[in-house]
Design an enzyme around this catalytic site. Structure first.
Site, PDB file in Angstrom:
ATOM      1  N   SER A  33     110.210 152.997   3.693  1.00 18.21           N
ATOM      2  CA  SER A  33     109.758 151.650   3.316  1.00 18.21           C
ATOM      3  C   SER A  33     110.949 150.773   2.953  1.00 18.21           C
ATOM      4  O   SER A  33     110.975 149.571   3.246  1.00 18.21           O
ATOM      5  CB  SER A  33     108.799 151.724   2.119  1.00 18.21           C
ATOM      6  OG  SER A  33     107.670 152.458   2.454  1.00 18.21           O
ATOM      7  N   LYS A  55     110.893 153.771  -9.154  1.00 19.93           N
ATOM      8  CA  LYS A  55     110.975 152.635  -8.220  1.00 19.93           C
ATOM      9  C   LYS A  55     110.286 151.405  -8.782  1.00 19.93           C
ATOM     10  O   LYS A  55     109.261 151.527  -9.443  1.00 19.93           O
ATOM     11  CB  LYS A  55     110.286 152.983  -6.892  1.00 19.93           C
ATOM     12  CG  LYS A  55     110.929 154.097  -6.092  1.00 19.93           C
ATOM     13  CD  LYS A  55     110.126 154.316  -4.821  1.00 19.93           C
ATOM     14  CE  LYS A  55     110.643 155.489  -3.999  1.00 19.93           C
ATOM     15  NZ  LYS A  55     109.700 155.840  -2.906  1.00 19.93           N
ATOM     16  N   HIS A  96     104.207 156.864   7.593  1.00 17.74           N
ATOM     17  CA  HIS A  96     103.071 157.200   6.719  1.00 17.74           C
ATOM     18  C   HIS A  96     101.790 157.337   7.559  1.00 17.74           C
ATOM     19  O   HIS A  96     101.034 158.287   7.394  1.00 17.74           O
ATOM     20  CB  HIS A  96     102.820 156.088   5.690  1.00 17.74           C
ATOM     21  CG  HIS A  96     103.906 155.908   4.668  1.00 17.74           C
ATOM     22  ND1 HIS A  96     104.458 154.684   4.376  1.00 17.74           N
ATOM     23  CD2 HIS A  96     104.522 156.800   3.842  1.00 17.74           C
ATOM     24  CE1 HIS A  96     105.364 154.825   3.426  1.00 17.74           C
ATOM     25  NE2 HIS A  96     105.429 156.094   3.084  1.00 17.74           N
TER      26      HIS A  96
HETATM   27  O1  PNS Z   1     106.125 157.288  -1.930  1.00 18.47           O
HETATM   28  P1  PNS Z   1     106.760 157.904  -3.153  1.00 18.47           P
HETATM   29  O2  PNS Z   1     107.431 156.858  -4.016  1.00 18.47           O
HETATM   30  O3  PNS Z   1     107.690 159.035  -2.821  1.00 18.47           O
HETATM   31  O4  PNS Z   1     105.544 158.538  -3.995  1.00 18.47           O
HETATM   32  C1  PNS Z   1     105.769 159.227  -5.196  1.00 18.47           C
HETATM   33  C2  PNS Z   1     104.465 159.328  -5.996  1.00 18.47           C
HETATM   34  C3  PNS Z   1     103.909 157.941  -6.283  1.00 18.47           C
HETATM   35  C4  PNS Z   1     103.444 160.117  -5.192  1.00 18.47           C
HETATM   36  C5  PNS Z   1     104.780 160.091  -7.332  1.00 18.47           C
HETATM   37  O5  PNS Z   1     105.746 159.386  -8.065  1.00 18.47           O
HETATM   38  C6  PNS Z   1     103.534 160.315  -8.170  1.00 18.47           C
HETATM   39  O6  PNS Z   1     102.827 161.287  -7.953  1.00 18.47           O
HETATM   40  N1  PNS Z   1     103.241 159.383  -9.106  1.00 18.47           N
HETATM   41  C7  PNS Z   1     102.086 159.470  -9.991  1.00 18.47           C
HETATM   42  C8  PNS Z   1     102.502 159.938 -11.421  1.00 18.47           C
HETATM   43  C9  PNS Z   1     102.730 161.435 -11.394  1.00 18.47           C
HETATM   44  O7  PNS Z   1     101.800 162.193 -11.294  1.00 18.47           O
HETATM   45  N2  PNS Z   1     104.038 161.825 -11.406  1.00 18.47           N
HETATM   46  C10 PNS Z   1     104.467 163.197 -11.172  1.00 18.47           C
HETATM   47  C11 PNS Z   1     104.393 164.093 -12.325  1.00 18.47           C
HETATM   48  S1  PNS Z   1     105.451 163.673 -13.661  1.00 18.47           S
END
Ligand code: PNS
Length: 177
Positions: A128, A41, A17
């Site tokens: 992670s 998650k 990251h």
């Molecule tokens: O590190 P990750 O778990 O791959 O990150 C994923 C993350 C947190 C960026 C993604 O799940 C996200 O954008 N979450 C916020 C809610 C959202 O906008 N979801 C996508 C559209 S439904």
């Protein structure tokens, strides 16, 4: 001013990251690392712990700030004047879901573009979850996470392991005559 938003669950932040964050900072005026909710998650570190760990890691870089949000990325990005979402790609397997999310975000907020940055080769295998698993076994994680958070990650995963193993103790039935 163009602002790059680098969202993720960062559970915890890894050197993979950090590599993306620093490379994004060399291209954009400002980078916001945003701890967000991934509906698929269940985080091991609280939102506050994750934000705090990232802050300790990036505090020496004035261009980089840390924030958190429990909302949609497409809505969160409206806080900024010229936002661009940046995502790191480790392998083709990351691409499908990231592409889908980029399209949904664009549908919700048509002004929002997503840029993909290829992970550095040495971090393509890193995640992670891998770091958490190594830390649970008290393995050396110094090659995988920033120095500032090694002890916090190790301590947290060690204490989680002890609690889990206590809970898993076999309950033998009481034998009656
Ligand atoms: O590190 P990750 O778990 O791959 O990150 C994923 C993350 C947190 C960026 C993604 O799940 C996200 O954008 N979450 C916020 C809610 C959202 O906008 N979801 C996508 C559209 S439904």
């Amino acid at each position: 001013m163009k602002t790059a938003i680098y969202p993720g669950s960062f559970d915890p932040i890894t050197l993979g990251h950090l590599d993306i964050i620093l490379r994004v900072a060399s291209v954009f005026d400002k980078v916001v690392v945003c701890v967000m909710v991934n509906a698929g998650k269940r985080p091991h570190f609280t939102e506050e712990q994750r934000v705090d760990m990232i802050r300790r890691v990036v505090e020496k870089y004035p261009k980089i700030t840390v924030d958190s949000s429990s909302g949609l990325l497409a809505e969160y990005s409206k806080k900024y004047e010229q936002p661009v979402v940046v995502k790191g790609l480790r392998a083709m397997s990351d691409f499908e879901s990231e592409f889908q999310m980029a399209l949904i975000n664009k549908r919700i907020n048509p002004d929002l573009d997503t840029l993909f940055m290829a992970s550095s080769e040495k971090y393509t295998y890193l995640s992670s979850s891998l770091v958490r698993e190594l830390a649970e076994y008290a393995a050396d994680i110094s090659e995988f996470v920033p120095a500032e958070i090694i002890s916090e990650v190790t301590n947290k995963m060690q204490s989680g392991r002890i609690t889990r193993s206590k809970n898993k103790q076999i309950q033998y039935p009481v034998m009656t005559e």
